[in-house]
Write a protein that holds these residues in place. Structure first.
Motif, PDB file in Angstrom:
ATOM      1  N   SER A 165      51.842   0.115  38.261  1.00  0.00           N
ATOM      2  CA  SER A 165      52.073  -0.797  39.378  1.00  0.00           C
ATOM      3  C   SER A 165      53.454  -0.577  39.993  1.00  0.00           C
ATOM      4  N   ASP A 175      55.929  -1.914  37.650  1.00  0.00           N
ATOM      5  CA  ASP A 175      56.290  -0.974  36.575  1.00  0.00           C
ATOM      6  C   ASP A 175      57.376  -0.016  37.059  1.00  0.00           C
ATOM      7  N   GLU A 200      48.087  -0.516  48.248  1.00  0.00           N
ATOM      8  CA  GLU A 200      47.961  -1.965  48.222  1.00  0.00           C
ATOM      9  C   GLU A 200      46.509  -2.336  48.019  1.00  0.00           C
ATOM     10  N   GLU A 253      44.532  -5.046  33.822  1.00  0.00           N
ATOM     11  CA  GLU A 253      45.325  -3.816  33.702  1.00  0.00           C
ATOM     12  C   GLU A 253      44.400  -2.598  33.651  1.00  0.00           C
ATOM     13  N   LEU A 308      43.315  -1.600  37.130  1.00  0.00           N
ATOM     14  CA  LEU A 308      44.401  -0.900  37.832  1.00  0.00           C
ATOM     15  C   LEU A 308      44.528   0.539  37.342  1.00  0.00           C
ATOM     16  N   GLN A 350      43.920   3.845  39.635  1.00  0.00           N
ATOM     17  CA  GLN A 350      44.944   4.889  39.709  1.00  0.00           C
ATOM     18  C   GLN A 350      44.389   6.242  39.277  1.00  0.00           C
ATOM     19  N   LEU A 391      51.346   4.296  43.073  1.00  0.00           N
ATOM     20  CA  LEU A 391      51.672   3.042  42.413  1.00  0.00           C
ATOM     21  C   LEU A 391      50.801   1.981  43.067  1.00  0.00           C
ATOM     22  N   ILE A 392      50.385   1.002  42.307  1.00  0.00           N
ATOM     23  CA  ILE A 392      49.480  -0.005  42.842  1.00  0.00           C
ATOM     24  C   ILE A 392      50.210  -1.344  42.964  1.00  0.00           C
ATOM     25  N   GLU A 393      50.094  -1.905  44.152  1.00  0.00           N
ATOM     26  CA  GLU A 393      50.609  -3.251  44.397  1.00  0.00           C
ATOM     27  C   GLU A 393      49.407  -4.135  44.669  1.00  0.00           C
ATOM     28  N   THR A 394      49.288  -5.225  43.925  1.00  0.00           N
ATOM     29  CA  THR A 394      48.124  -6.088  44.084  1.00  0.00           C
ATOM     30  C   THR A 394      48.496  -7.390  44.770  1.00  0.00           C
TER      31      THR A 394
END
Length: 154
Positions: free
Chosen positions: A17, A20, A93, A102, A105, A109, A121-124
């Protein structure tokens, strides 16, 4: 570590994320601040700043790049380059109706890495008005795969 992956790959796989990555960058900043403090050894400092697995991967990268931990200028350059690489990772996003697990995600990824050949990178974000499904946004591209959109267009 498999023979097909590098310590960089394994380190970046730990960054799922945006949070992270932000935490990792904060740790790099702390390492840079402590680097020239003579009170504590570099390896002790690394153990205090980074979780064990990250520390081991960072040490493996330093060794692979033949950077001596006593060469503080080279270590500083390494950390600055690493920080730059992390900050340049694209952010995907995801807007969902509920908080994702998790595992979800990690799966998203991994899917992007395999199918788009890109580390993201993942933004939720959570928006219960979606009802279900999701909205995706990356690099200026946006797609709405929500149930709410399907209901409104029907």
């Amino acid at each position: 570590m498999s023979s097909e992956t590098t310590p960089y790959d394994e380190l970046f796989q730990m960054l799922i994320s945006l949070a992270d990555a932000s935490e990792f960058i904060d740790r790099i900043d702390e390492a840079l601040e402590r680097l020239f403090q003579a009170k504590i050894s570099f390896t002790v400092s690394m153990a205090e700043i980074f979780p064990r697995t990250q520390k081991e991967l960072l040490m493996a990268i330093l060794e692979a790049e033949k950077i001596e931990v006593t060469d503080l200028a080279a270590v500083e350059g390494f950390f600055r380059t690493l920080k730059d690489k992390v900050t340049k990772l694209p952010v995907l996003e995801l807007t969902l109706a509920v908080d994702p697990s998790e595992k979800l995600l990690q799966d998203v990824q991994e899917w992007v890495a395999v199918n788009v050949h890109m580390k993201v990178l993942i933004e939720t974000k959570v928006n219960s008005k979606l009802i279900g499904g999701l909205m995706i946004s990356i690099n200026g591209y946006y797609h709405d795969y929500s149930i709410a959109k399907l209901l409104h267009s029907a």
